[in-house]
Enzyme design. Structure first.
Site, PDB file in Angstrom:
ATOM      1  N   ASP A  51       0.840  -1.266   0.078  1.00 40.70           N
ATOM      2  CA  ASP A  51       0.220  -0.105  -0.119  1.00 40.70           C
ATOM      3  C   ASP A  51       0.825   1.231  -0.121  1.00 40.70           C
ATOM      4  O   ASP A  51       0.461   2.372  -0.715  1.00 40.70           O
ATOM      5  CB  ASP A  51      -0.846  -0.110   1.220  1.00 40.70           C
ATOM      6  CG  ASP A  51      -2.027  -0.958   1.016  1.00 40.70           C
ATOM      7  OD1 ASP A  51      -2.266  -1.402   0.030  1.00 40.70           O
ATOM      8  OD2 ASP A  51      -2.950  -1.202   2.113  1.00 40.70           O
ATOM      9  N   GLY A  52       2.123   1.341   0.416  1.00 36.77           N
ATOM     10  CA  GLY A  52       2.884   2.542   0.652  1.00 36.77           C
ATOM     11  C   GLY A  52       3.517   2.727  -0.525  1.00 36.77           C
ATOM     12  O   GLY A  52       3.452   3.931  -1.073  1.00 36.77           O
ATOM     13  N   ASN A 123      -5.063   8.762   1.570  1.00 38.55           N
ATOM     14  CA  ASN A 123      -5.021   8.039   2.888  1.00 38.55           C
ATOM     15  C   ASN A 123      -5.585   8.905   4.068  1.00 38.55           C
ATOM     16  O   ASN A 123      -6.517   8.768   4.874  1.00 38.55           O
ATOM     17  CB  ASN A 123      -3.768   7.452   3.225  1.00 38.55           C
ATOM     18  CG  ASN A 123      -3.970   5.785   3.470  1.00 38.55           C
ATOM     19  OD1 ASN A 123      -4.586   5.118   3.192  1.00 38.55           O
ATOM     20  ND2 ASN A 123      -3.184   5.518   4.377  1.00 38.55           N
ATOM     21  N   GLY A 164      -5.788   2.221   8.281  1.00 38.75           N
ATOM     22  CA  GLY A 164      -4.321   2.445   8.434  1.00 38.75           C
ATOM     23  C   GLY A 164      -3.969   3.254   9.791  1.00 38.75           C
ATOM     24  O   GLY A 164      -4.426   2.666  10.835  1.00 38.75           O
TER      25      GLY A 164
END
Length: 266
Positions: A51-52, A123, A164
């Site tokens: 995801d990063g 995010n 997150g």
């Protein structure tokens, strides 16, 4: 719009990874896709990693509205943004070529700092103290004072970002089909002088959130935009609203957002 079959691969460049990706490049070429070296020429942007890396791919390519994003994880990674992994890349290409593509749309928040610099976030945005001292923030909703927060900081998360940093602070996990954003506290101080809601709260798409930093010796907080920290000096006001932008990604059949949440956390 660029050719529908132009692919740009975003990955952390190293020789070992290039050798791993070579079969993917060959497979793409055999399926009549064109690999481009500039993201501006791409209609499909593929991140290689978790995801990063996906967040970096979206940010570094400018939150493109005229293309599709998709993520491919490596064998030892999982991702809530990534539908595919190195073992089923051919399935992704087959979907794009032979099937009616299902596209999901992820909400984006817009963040303005001091009413000047503007940033998009897929995010979350977080504001935290950089010294061993609590930070004081006046919280306004639609320009009306809601509370005065004192603690380590605040997180404002999108629905996809709710899994997150937000989740680690006991925030709720939000369905990305709901256009909204969530505010969560980091170690709030509640006493007779400072009183906050003490729980996360969710704001509708038409709300505006304003965070006024009280200049009390904590004049240089750190602001995190997705997975990047920005050293912006003298932050006084941060304004957050839901952007009219969305990030479009290719959806694998029978792999909903909640399927990925289940695999990741349960």
């Amino acid at each position: 719009m660029p050719n529908r079959k132009n692919i740009f691969f975003y990955d952390q460049q190293d020789n070992e990874m290039e050798n791993t990706l070579r079969p993917l490049f060959d497979l793409a070429l055999r399926n009549d896709f064109t690999i481009v070296n500039d993201a501006k020429d791409a209609s499909i942007i593929v991140s290689i990693g978790g995801d990063g890396t996906f967040l970096q791919a979206v940010r570094k390519t400018g939150f493109r509205q005229d293309c599709l994003y998709t993520g491919i994880t490596r064998s030892n990674e999982s991702g809530l943004y990534c539908d595919f992994n190195l073992d089923n890349f051919d399935e992704m290409l087959h979907t794009m070529v032979h099937e009616e593509m299902e596209v999901r749309r992820f909400p984006v928040i817009n963040v303005k700092v001091n009413n000047e610099s503007s940033f998009d976030c897929l995010n979350e945005v977080s504001i935290r103290s950089t010294i061993i001292k609590t930070i004081v923030i006046d919280v306004l909703i639609d320009d009306m004072k809601f509370e005065t927060f004192r603690g380590d900081g605040l997180i404002v998360a999108t629905p996809t970002g709710s899994t997150g940093y937000n989740k680690s602070t006991q925030g709720a996990v939000i369905d990305p089909k709901i256009p909204c954003f969530q505010v969560s506290e980091l170690a709030s101080l509640n006493n007779n002088r400072y009183r906050t809601l003490g729980s996360s709260f969710v704001l509708n798409s038409d709300r505006k959130l304003t965070l006024d930093i009280v200049q009390s010796g904590n004049d240089y907080p750190i602001i995190g935009l997705d997975n990047e920290a920005f050293p912006i000096k003298n932050i006084q006001t941060v304004t957050v609203s839901l952007s009219n932008k969305v990030i479009k990604t290719v959806k694998l059949k029978n792999n909903s957002y909640w399927d990925r949440v289940k695999r990741t956390f349960l």
